[in-house]
Design an enzyme around this catalytic site. Structure first.
Site, PDB file in Angstrom:
ATOM      1  N   ARG A   7       1.080  -1.226   0.171  1.00  0.00           N
ATOM      2  CA  ARG A   7      -0.213  -0.119  -0.028  1.00  0.00           C
ATOM      3  C   ARG A   7       1.016   1.234   0.088  1.00  0.00           C
ATOM      4  NH1 ARG A   7      -3.982   2.707   4.628  1.00  0.00           N
ATOM      5  NH2 ARG A   7      -5.091   4.204   3.161  1.00  0.00           N
ATOM      6  N   HIS A   8       0.538   2.295  -0.594  1.00  0.00           N
ATOM      7  CA  HIS A   8       1.234   3.452  -0.741  1.00  0.00           C
ATOM      8  C   HIS A   8       1.665   4.046   0.607  1.00  0.00           C
ATOM      9  CE1 HIS A   8      -2.295   5.938   0.075  1.00  0.00           C
ATOM     10  NE2 HIS A   8      -2.985   5.213  -0.783  1.00  0.00           N
ATOM     11  N   GLY A   9       2.337   5.100   0.515  1.00  0.00           N
ATOM     12  CA  GLY A   9       2.734   5.946   1.915  1.00  0.00           C
ATOM     13  C   GLY A   9       1.582   6.759   2.191  1.00  0.00           C
ATOM     14  N   GLU A  10       1.679   7.106   3.572  1.00  0.00           N
ATOM     15  CA  GLU A  10       0.618   8.099   4.187  1.00  0.00           C
ATOM     16  C   GLU A  10       0.645   9.221   3.174  1.00  0.00           C
ATOM     17  OE1 GLU A  10      -0.275   9.538   8.537  1.00  0.00           O
ATOM     18  OE2 GLU A  10       1.476  10.915   7.277  1.00  0.00           O
ATOM     19  N   TRP A  13      -4.241  13.623   2.487  1.00  0.00           N
ATOM     20  CA  TRP A  13      -5.570  13.393   2.728  1.00  0.00           C
ATOM     21  C   TRP A  13      -5.918  12.278   3.680  1.00  0.00           C
ATOM     22  CZ3 TRP A  13      -8.961  13.723  -2.464  1.00  0.00           C
ATOM     23  CH2 TRP A  13      -8.936  14.991  -2.740  1.00  0.00           C
ATOM     24  N   ASN A  14      -4.979  10.950   3.520  1.00  0.00           N
ATOM     25  CA  ASN A  14      -5.080   9.982   4.674  1.00  0.00           C
ATOM     26  C   ASN A  14      -4.958  10.713   6.051  1.00  0.00           C
ATOM     27  OD1 ASN A  14      -2.810   7.926   3.012  1.00  0.00           O
ATOM     28  ND2 ASN A  14      -5.121   7.732   3.043  1.00  0.00           N
ATOM     29  N   ARG A  57       0.611   8.960  -5.678  1.00  0.00           N
ATOM     30  CA  ARG A  57       0.824   8.646  -4.355  1.00  0.00           C
ATOM     31  C   ARG A  57       1.385   7.086  -4.458  1.00  0.00           C
ATOM     32  NH1 ARG A  57      -4.877   8.764  -4.725  1.00  0.00           N
ATOM     33  NH2 ARG A  57      -6.033   6.807  -4.039  1.00  0.00           N
ATOM     34  N   GLU A  80      -7.009   2.804  -7.284  1.00  0.00           N
ATOM     35  CA  GLU A  80      -7.949   2.549  -6.140  1.00  0.00           C
ATOM     36  C   GLU A  80      -9.386   2.696  -6.891  1.00  0.00           C
ATOM     37  OE1 GLU A  80      -8.938   1.348  -3.508  1.00  0.00           O
ATOM     38  OE2 GLU A  80      -7.943   2.770  -1.833  1.00  0.00           O
TER      39      GLU A  80
END
Length: 198
Positions: A7-10, A13-14, A57, A80
């Site tokens: 999963r991509h990094g933070e 928007w996260n 991202r 996504e």
């Protein structure tokens, strides 16, 4: 074949608890650091192919992990889930504005639908087609950099879960690593949403 699924990094928007699907936001400092730590963890793995979602991202995360000579293949099928009019909205606002559909998203995903977005069934068909393409292309060690709902879809496919069981733990943290092995035409999860590098 081993599929290293990340999963991509933070992202910003996260951090702000905003829903991001096809829209994008930048990696935070923490997101970059997580990608670098994962890169260090995977430094001895020679990837035959690296696949990334087209969203920046994911691409940025993939570029932190990849070594200079590894080809990066952008694959639309692992982007996504599309959330339509929900994109960019905070979770609290979504719960207030779209109570029943928000409930369905988390509790009864087989019933979920939103304006302009994908259903879980549509997402699953897209992701299944993508995984078939990746397997067909071959390779011994393959890296996929994608997104939370997509990776959860892959996990559920491998585990044989129904849509009703979609959110069965574990939760996928940013830069988590899931390792799936293809052996005798069967996919098995060797490592499930691991974050021991963080």
């Amino acid at each position: 074949m081993k599929l290293y699924i990340v999963r991509h990094g933070e992202t910003e928007w996260n951090k702000a608890k905003k829903l991001q699907g096809w829209k994008n936001s930048d990696l935070t400092d923490k997101g970059v650091e997580g990608a670098k730590l994962l890169s260090e963890r995977l430094k001895d793995v020679d990837f035959d192919f690296i696949y990334s979602s087209p969203q920046t991202r994911a691409l940025e995360t993939a570029n932190y992990i990849r070594k200079n000579d590894e080809e990066l293949i952008v694959l639309d099928q692992i982007k996504e889930m599309g959330f339509g009019e929900w994109e960019g909205l905070e979770r609290e606002k979504l719960e207030n504005l779209y109570g029943q559909e928000y409930h369905n998203f988390w509790k009864e995903p087989h019933l979920y639908k939103t304006s302009g977005g994908e259903t879980f069934e549509e997402l699953r068909k897209r992701v299944e087609a993508g995984i078939k393409n990746i397997i067909k292309n071959g390779g011994e060690n393959v890296l996929l950099v994608s997104h939370g709902v997509v990776i959860k879809t892959i996990q559920n496919m491998v585990k044989g879960h129904t849509l009703e069981e979609f959110w069965t733990p574990p939760f996928l943290e940013n830069t988590s690593l899931t390792l799936v092995e293809l052996k005798d035409d069967k996919l098995n999860i060797i490592l499930d949403a691991d974050t021991s590098h963080l």
